[in-house]
Design a protein around this motif. Structure first.
Motif: not given
Ligand code: JFZ
Length: 446
Positions: A125-153
């Motif tokens: 919320q304190v920066s516009d220079f993020t993968s969510v607010k630019t071309a990718a429009k994705r929260d990559i950290v969220r994707e990573y966390v979800d995948a890692a947890r699902a995989g037992g990492m």
């Protein structure tokens, strides 16, 4: 130097509610806790894990000349920012990173949520220079966390204190307002990372050094004491590395494997390529070999430390073949020999030119990197009774022969090494490994 950012530090946290049941990591209220488990308790999984995947990924994967490209080539921040328009990793599938880490035998991962260039892979919320607010429009950290947890990492976050976009970073005395904003940003963003992504197992700080600031003043400059207290309130189980100007939980030798004193947690991190670049490098002709990497992992395990091996994915989110091939080969070795790595302890035994010993409980694991084609291997100074000696990978029983001068020989080895990189001989002892008369001083092979 006197800290000029005292006013920036977070306000004292409200009194934490009494913890009455298991912490629900999805509820900030419940997460707030005065109870931080003991160091030994928090370190338990880390000692079991021994092997993790580091991922350096961000805008720098597009120019593909390493994660320091902005600084090294003096690219103005405004020019560098254009990369965010191109950063749209269509092939990114965090689950495939996790699958590869699992296949390699790794038990945890650490992702660059934000490197020195300031680009966030998370929703800040304190920066516009993020993968969510630019071309990718994705929260990559969220994707990573979800995948890692699902995989037992177990899940680790790398976060760089410094951000090259702030002129005050390079001149904190001359540009105090900018320096102040930089410190503020770090506190706000780490709070976001510790609040919005559930349970986080490792906080891997980096980039704490500041031009023209003495080492002993780094922690004060960043308000690290207050920051880490906030982090531990939000994530009582977390492990924090030593890159905040404070020692905290883990030492972090980089590109070498050096054990800390017994009792202190440590983790060596290393690139697979032959340079000190961690982000994707397009033209990288030389990589460490699989046996070299296995030897580093074994050396870390022998010193009760961990090995964090880096991948620098391409800008499309895929992991290059040079890295994935190596991880798969290491995984094959780990599948047969992981018992000698996970939860490893130190031993008083030395294996000379052959290799290195690890241990766990009453078992010792002799890692042979240079196979004795003469058919026998010797370890001197074993005090224990040896109940059994086997080749871990094949189960073959070995003859145990005691000789003068406290030598023990293991005989009946096949002519050809059962594993070309590291064959492990498992010794089952009648108690914890104990040495008779350790050799004086040091030898050429440690
Ligand atoms: C740091 C980063 O600069 C690098 O990009 C990477 O993320 C790595 C894991 O960590 O590298 C360092 C950190 C400290 C020193 C050198 C390189 N140092 O203290 O000399």
């Amino acid at each position: 130097m006197i800290c000029c950012f005292g006013s920036l530090l977070p306000k004292p946290a409200p009194k934490a509610p009494q913890r009455v049941r298991m912490i629900d990591y999805y509820s900030t209220e419940e997460r707030m806790s005065d109870t931080i488990p003991s160091y030994e308790e928090r370190m338990k999984w880390f000692h079991q894990a021994r092997f993790g995947m580091f991922i350096h990924w961000g805008l720098y994967s597009i120019p593909a000349r390493g994660e320091w490209v902005m600084y090294q080539e003096q690219i103005p921040a405004a020019d560098y920012a254009h990369l965010a328009k191109k950063f749209n990793p269509k092939k990114l599938d965090a689950a495939s990173w996790v699958a590869l880490a699992k296949e390699a035998g790794m038990k945890y991962m650490v992702l660059t949520t934000r490197h020195h260039d300031g680009f966030c892979l998370f929703d800040s919320q304190v920066s516009d220079f993020t993968s969510v607010k630019t071309a990718a429009k994705r929260d990559i950290v969220r994707e990573y966390v979800d995948a890692a947890r699902a995989g037992g990492m177990k899940v680790g976050f790398y976060y760089s204190w410094l951000d090259w976009r702030f002129p005050g970073y390079f001149d904190y005395k001359g540009k105090p307002e900018s320096a102040k904003a930089l410190v503020r940003q770090a506190h706000d963003q780490v709070k976001e990372l510790m609040t919005n992504y559930g349970k986080i197992d490792v906080l891997w700080y980096d980039g704490h050094w500041v031009p023209n600031l003495e080492k002993e003043n780094i922690a004060e400059f960043w308000g690290a004491k207050e920051m880490n207290a906030m982090v531990r309130k939000l994530q009582p189980h977390i492990l924090i590395n030593n890159r905040s100007g404070l020692a905290e939980d883990l030492d972090t030798p980089e590109q070498h494997v050096t054990a800390s004193a017994a009792g202190r947690g440590w983790e060596s991190c290393m690139t697979m390529g032959d340079s000190c670049g961690w982000g994707f490098i397009a033209n990288n002709p030389n990589f460490k070999t699989v046996p070299q990497i296995i030897q580093h992992l074994v050396t870390a395990a022998a010193g009760e430390g961990n090995f964090l091996l880096n991948c620098g994915p391409k800008s499309d989110g895929t992991i290059r073949k040079e890295e994935s091939d190596r991880l798969k080969a290491i995984g094959e070795w780990m599948a047969a020999n992981g018992e000698s790595i996970y939860g490893s302890e130190r031993t008083p035994f030395r294996a000379g030119i052959m290799g290195i010993c690890t241990a766990k409980g009453n078992n010792v694991y002799l890692h042979i990197f240079r196979w004795p084609i003469q058919g026998e291997a010797c370890i001197p100074n074993i005090k224990n009774k040896i109940k059994k000696a086997t080749i871990l990978q094949t189960g073959q029983n070995l003859e145990i022969v005691k000789a003068s001068n406290n030598r023990t020989y293991f005989r009946g080895l096949p002519k050809k090494a059962p594993h070309p990189y590291d064959t492990v001989i498992k010794l089952e002892l009648d108690g914890k490994p104990e040495a008779l008369t350790p050799q004086w001083g040091y030898t050429n092979c440690g």
